[in-house]
Design an enzyme around this catalytic site. Sequence first.
Site, short mmCIF file in Angstrom:
data_model
loop_
_atom_site.label_atom_id
_atom_site.label_comp_id
_atom_site.label_asym_id
_atom_site.label_seq_id
_atom_site.Cartn_x
_atom_site.Cartn_y
_atom_site.Cartn_z
N GLY A 11 0.78 -1.23 0.00
CA GLY A 11 0.00 0.00 0.00
C GLY A 11 0.81 1.28 0.00
O GLY A 11 0.36 2.29 0.54
N SER A 12 1.99 1.27 -0.67
CA SER A 12 2.75 2.52 -0.69
C SER A 12 2.04 3.58 -1.53
O SER A 12 2.12 4.78 -1.24
CB SER A 12 4.18 2.29 -1.16
OG SER A 12 4.21 1.96 -2.52
N ASN A 13 1.33 3.16 -2.57
CA ASN A 13 0.54 4.14 -3.34
C ASN A 13 -0.62 4.67 -2.52
O ASN A 13 -0.95 5.85 -2.58
CB ASN A 13 0.03 3.52 -4.64
CG ASN A 13 1.08 3.56 -5.73
OD1 ASN A 13 1.38 4.63 -6.26
ND2 ASN A 13 1.67 2.42 -6.03
N ASN A 105 -6.66 3.12 -12.21
CA ASN A 105 -5.66 2.12 -11.82
C ASN A 105 -4.29 2.71 -12.11
O ASN A 105 -4.16 3.60 -12.95
CB ASN A 105 -5.86 0.84 -12.64
CG ASN A 105 -4.87 -0.24 -12.25
OD1 ASN A 105 -4.59 -0.45 -11.07
ND2 ASN A 105 -4.30 -0.92 -13.23
N HIS A 107 -0.35 1.53 -13.24
CA HIS A 107 0.43 0.41 -13.76
C HIS A 107 1.89 0.83 -13.82
O HIS A 107 2.20 1.94 -14.28
CB HIS A 107 -0.09 0.03 -15.16
CG HIS A 107 0.59 -1.17 -15.72
ND1 HIS A 107 0.30 -2.45 -15.30
CD2 HIS A 107 1.57 -1.29 -16.64
CE1 HIS A 107 1.07 -3.31 -15.95
NE2 HIS A 107 1.85 -2.63 -16.77
N ASP A 148 -5.62 -3.29 -17.96
CA ASP A 148 -4.65 -2.27 -18.41
C ASP A 148 -4.96 -1.63 -19.76
O ASP A 148 -4.06 -1.15 -20.45
CB ASP A 148 -3.22 -2.87 -18.48
CG ASP A 148 -2.78 -3.45 -17.15
OD1 ASP A 148 -3.18 -2.92 -16.11
OD2 ASP A 148 -2.03 -4.44 -17.16
N GLU A 177 5.34 6.70 -9.30
CA GLU A 177 3.93 6.38 -9.05
C GLU A 177 3.38 7.22 -7.91
O GLU A 177 2.25 7.71 -7.97
CB GLU A 177 3.78 4.90 -8.68
CG GLU A 177 4.11 3.94 -9.80
CD GLU A 177 3.87 2.49 -9.40
OE1 GLU A 177 2.83 2.21 -8.78
OE2 GLU A 177 4.73 1.65 -9.68
#
Length: 208
Positions: A11-13, A105, A107, A148, A177
Amino acid sequence: MRLAVFVSGGGSNFQAILDAVSGGELSAEIVLCVSSRPGAGALERAARHDVPSVVLSAPRDSEEAVTHEMLGLLDAHAADFVALAGFMRFIPPRVVRAFRNRMLNIHPALLPSFGGTGMYGHRVHEAVIAAGVRYSGATVHLVDDDYDTGPIVLQDVVPVLQHDTPDSLAARVLQLEHRLYPEALSLFAEGRIRVEGRRVLIEPDSSS
Ligand code: GRF
């Protein structure tokens, strides 16, 4: 924006999104964290930030049950936008349709290259290095019915260096990101996004 974030891993994003909200760069309320796994590190981050979290319990092979559970959760928390942040499960078409142009999303490569079924995690960076390309990057895109393939909102690049390993490249891309995802969400929160077919148009910032 009443944002639900779907996670499966560290969960770093998700953390970057939480930080952007606390720092005032993203004007949103994170109303729910949905995890596909009980042990996901992202769940601890949710708890630390007082974000309600839920681990999906519907059997993954029952599309009907998963659809029902996801739509029920989003409805119960009055979520109006969804960010997939390292979410490793299929999103059923009915959920995608309910959040058409309101589900993003991220990627870890430059789509439409190095994406699609089976292209996740380290496999992406291994494929990028093996292909010999000079640049990789990150892509934030709208979610459609396939993996994607949805319209691209933001992309940026990092160099692929001679001695890169999948790990070193992943770390460089991940940093990108963390900047790109909150930025993309904030364009939606500010109502600056218009979708025309496959093209996502960004309106100028009226406040500057
Ligand atoms: C990121 O590389 C993201 O692009 C991909 O899954 C990874 C999730 O990492 N979809 P984290 O859980 O946000 O740290």
